[in-house]
Structures are given as C-alpha cells and as structure tokens.
Design a protein around this motif. Structure first.
Motif, PDB file in Angstrom:
ATOM      1  N   PHE A 133      66.206  43.779   0.738  1.00 10.83           N
ATOM      2  CA  PHE A 133      65.957  44.649   1.886  1.00 10.83           C
ATOM      3  C   PHE A 133      65.394  43.854   3.056  1.00 10.83           C
ATOM      4  N   VAL A 134      66.050  44.001   4.211  1.00 11.93           N
ATOM      5  CA  VAL A 134      65.606  43.365   5.442  1.00 11.93           C
ATOM      6  C   VAL A 134      64.681  44.306   6.208  1.00 11.93           C
ATOM      7  N   PHE A 135      65.022  45.579   6.234  1.00 11.83           N
ATOM      8  CA  PHE A 135      64.192  46.610   6.854  1.00 11.83           C
ATOM      9  C   PHE A 135      64.053  47.787   5.895  1.00 11.83           C
ATOM     10  N   THR A 185      66.133  51.946   7.391  1.00 13.97           N
ATOM     11  CA  THR A 185      65.131  52.166   8.435  1.00 13.97           C
ATOM     12  C   THR A 185      64.758  53.627   8.593  1.00 13.97           C
ATOM     13  N   GLY A 186      65.541  54.522   8.003  1.00 18.05           N
ATOM     14  CA  GLY A 186      65.329  55.949   8.215  1.00 18.05           C
ATOM     15  C   GLY A 186      66.115  56.498   9.385  1.00 18.05           C
ATOM     16  N   ASP A 187      66.806  55.621  10.095  1.00 12.90           N
ATOM     17  CA  ASP A 187      67.644  56.040  11.219  1.00 12.90           C
ATOM     18  C   ASP A 187      69.068  55.575  10.919  1.00 12.90           C
ATOM     19  N   GLU A 188      69.948  56.506  10.602  1.00 15.02           N
ATOM     20  CA  GLU A 188      71.285  56.149  10.166  1.00 15.02           C
ATOM     21  C   GLU A 188      72.065  55.398  11.239  1.00 15.02           C
ATOM     22  N   GLU A 189      71.848  55.728  12.489  1.00 14.79           N
ATOM     23  CA  GLU A 189      72.557  55.033  13.559  1.00 14.79           C
ATOM     24  C   GLU A 189      72.138  53.571  13.639  1.00 14.79           C
TER      25      GLU A 189
END
Length: 365
Positions: free
Chosen positions: A299-301, A337-341
């Motif tokens: 995992f990077v983020f 990150t929790g942000d799919e975009e």
C-alpha cells in the motif's frame, strides 16, 4: 566509425574459483591456490562478438565499423589480436598490473576521443574507470564485461557476448550506478554495498540490474531524492512515514517523525508530524509527496499515512521510492485513499525510484 577503448583487468575474478570471494589484496593467495586468470578469455569472447556485429554493420554501410584502442599486453592488446582486431596501442603497464594502469588507460582513451570504454573486470575495475573519467571531466559512456567475483554495479552486460553486441550497436545512453562492496566483510558473510559513482552506459536489454541490497539501495535512492530537493527551492516536499523515506530526510540533514508526515521546503522543516490540515496549509504552487509502500502489503496510500489526504494528493506530484527487494516482495502496489476518483488517477503503471537514477515500472492496482 565507432572508436572503442578496451581495457582488461587481467587478475579480475581470480579469487572466486578458489574460494577467496574476491581478488582485492588477495592476488598472491589466489595464485598459491592455483587460480587461473579468467578475464582474458572473457575479453576475447566479448571482442569476438563485437567484431561479428561490426562486420555485419560494415556490410550494410560503408561508414560503419570499429576502431579499437587498447592498453598493451594482457591489458587489452593480446585479447584484441586474438579476437581478430589490429588495435591501436595507447600505452603499456609494467610487469605487475595495478589499478593505476587501468586509470592511465582510461586517460589515454579520453585523449584519443573514444566513443565508448569497454572494460573487463569486476566492481573494483568499474570504480577505477568511473573515477578516472570523473577526474578527467569526460562524459564517455562505459560498459563492463563481467569477469570479477563480485559484480554489483548496473554498468555490466549480462554476458561477455552481450557486451560485444551492445558495444557495436547502441545508439543512446542512460545514467547507471557503480557500486562496490567491502570484500573483508563479504568474506565474513556480510554484504555491504556502497554507491561509488554514476556513469553513462548504453541503453540495452542485456544489461544487469544493480544488485545493491538493504541499506545500499535505500542510501542511493535517498541521495538522489535529496539532491533533487536541494536543487528545487520553490517546491514543497511532503515526506510520508517509514524508514525508506526517513533515509531521504536524513540525507537532507534532519530527523523526521518515523510514523508521521513532515513538510519541508528549501532547507527548512515547515512542520513535523503534520495533520492533513497542516499539510494543506503549507503547500505551495508545486508540491511533491514522497512515499514508500508498506512492506509485504504494497500500500502506497491508505495504510499508515492517512494524513496525506486526497486533497493533498490532488495538489501534488507523487514520488514513490522503494528498495528493489521490497518491490520484489510486494509484486504490485495498492492505493486506498477513500476517494475513488483519486484512487483511479493513481492506478496504472508508475515509475518507482529504486536508486539514485534508476527506476522500475510497477503496477498500481
């Protein structure tokens, strides 16, 4: 017409077959154990491949061909003639060859405007060639024919035959690492790889990767990132957690927060162990986030660095750094990150910095 300077370290690799794990300072011991030189035969193999490829090129173009420069005797001349060349001899060593002779040969090649230096030996020879070029202020590319016991540098072809082919056919170069290890420690079972220099090398598939391990790889990539940062006064750097990124911070002269995120610009730590809001408050016009994947997970983020929020990532370039061993272990990189975009923008093939200049393509999934 391509002019190639050829220098052979005739004692390279003698210690390997007789269990000495290297020849530095062990030549007489190797001879007492019955060691036979292996560099000359590997030089001949490389030069025969070079001659074969050069012959094909001459058949296709009247302007193609190879002019060979060599040092006298067993440091290149003898092997070149055995391979079918009629070389120009630019100097000779004494009865017992030494590193100083290799360096002098390189200086002579520089004076003769060589287009490439083809050397036969191991990492010690690679260091001698690179340092001699640096001292001369020359930008001539180099290529190693592997003949030493330890070949930890990324400037060698994978085989003598491959070296000959690459020397005849290359059309561009790239920067690669020259490494060496402590032979005394190596004989005791410990590998201490150290970055010794950077050299221009032909671009080709048949070159070996750097075999730096552990701290050696991290040290070299840390030095590379730190050098970039020091030369970039306007950019804000966001350093993620972990020992690999911590090595970058150490190279910049400060001890960051091992489990936190630090913000740095133009020689100054703006904030240590920062929150997401603090990071955002200190971002500038150009920002670079430096992160390393979690070992074993990739995992990077999204694991252990949530402070680097999607809002921070949107305003920043991302530099991923990692040792080659870690990348081999994880296989692929991951983001959450929790942000799919933002995740979608991060996914795909990405260059990961594994050395001062070297990068490896890794898939972010």
């Amino acid at each position: 017409m391509r002019t190639i300077g050829v220098v052979v370290n005739p004692i390279a690799g003698m210690g390997g077959r007789v269990g000495l794990k290297g020849t530095d300072g062990k030549v007489e011991a190797a001879r007492e154990r019955g060691a036979q030189p292996r560099a000359p035969e590997r030089a001949v193999a490389a030069l025969r491949a070079l001659g074969e490829r050069a012959g094909r090129a001459r058949d296709a173009s009247d302007d193609a061909g190879i002019e060979l420069l060599t040092y006298g005797g067993e440091m290149g001349e003898r092997e070149a003639r055995e391979a079918g060349f009629d070389p120009q001899v630019v100097g000779r060593a004494g009865e017992d060859t030494a590193a100083a002779d290799t360096r002098e040969a390189v200086r002579r090649f520089v004076a003769e405007d060589a287009d490439l230096i083809l050397f036969v030996g191991g990492d010690g020879t690679a260091v001698d060639v690179t340092e001699a070029l640096d001292e001369a202020g020359a930008e001539i590319p180099i290529l190693g024919v592997p003949a030493g016991v330890k070949v930890y540098s990324a400037v060698f072809a994978v085989t003598p035959d491959a070296a000959g082919r690459v020397a005849a056919e290359f059309d561009r170069t790239e920067r690669r690492e020259v490494n060496d290890i402590d032979e005394d420690a190596y004989r005791e079972g410990e590998v201490r790889a150290e970055l010794k220099g950077i050299a221009a090398v032909p671009v080709a598939e048949d070159l070996q990767s750097s075999k730096q391990v552990g701290g050696g790889t991290v040290e070299s990539l840390a030095a590379g990132v730190a050098a970039d940062a020091r030369n970039d006064e306007e950019t804000t750097y966001v350093f993620g957690p972990g020992s690999t990124v911590g090595a970058v911070e150490s190279a910049l002269g400060f001890e960051g927060s091992p489990l936190g995120v630090d913000v740095w610009r133009d020689g100054e730590v703006l904030v240590e162990d920062a929150s997401a809001d603090e990071i955002l408050a200190h971002l500038g016009d150009r920002n670079v986030v430096v992160v390393s994947p979690i070992g074993g997970q990739g995992f990077v983020f999204g694991r252990g660095n949530d402070q680097i929020s999607p809002s921070v990532i949107r305003r920043s370039e991302v530099e991923v750094v990692a040792s080659k061993n870690k990348l081999d272990d994880v296989g692929v990189l991951r983001v959450d990150t929790g942000d799919e975009e933002v995740d979608a923008d991060l996914r795909g093939w990405r260059k990961v910095r594994v050395g001062r200049f070297e990068r490896r393509m890794m898939n972010v999934v």
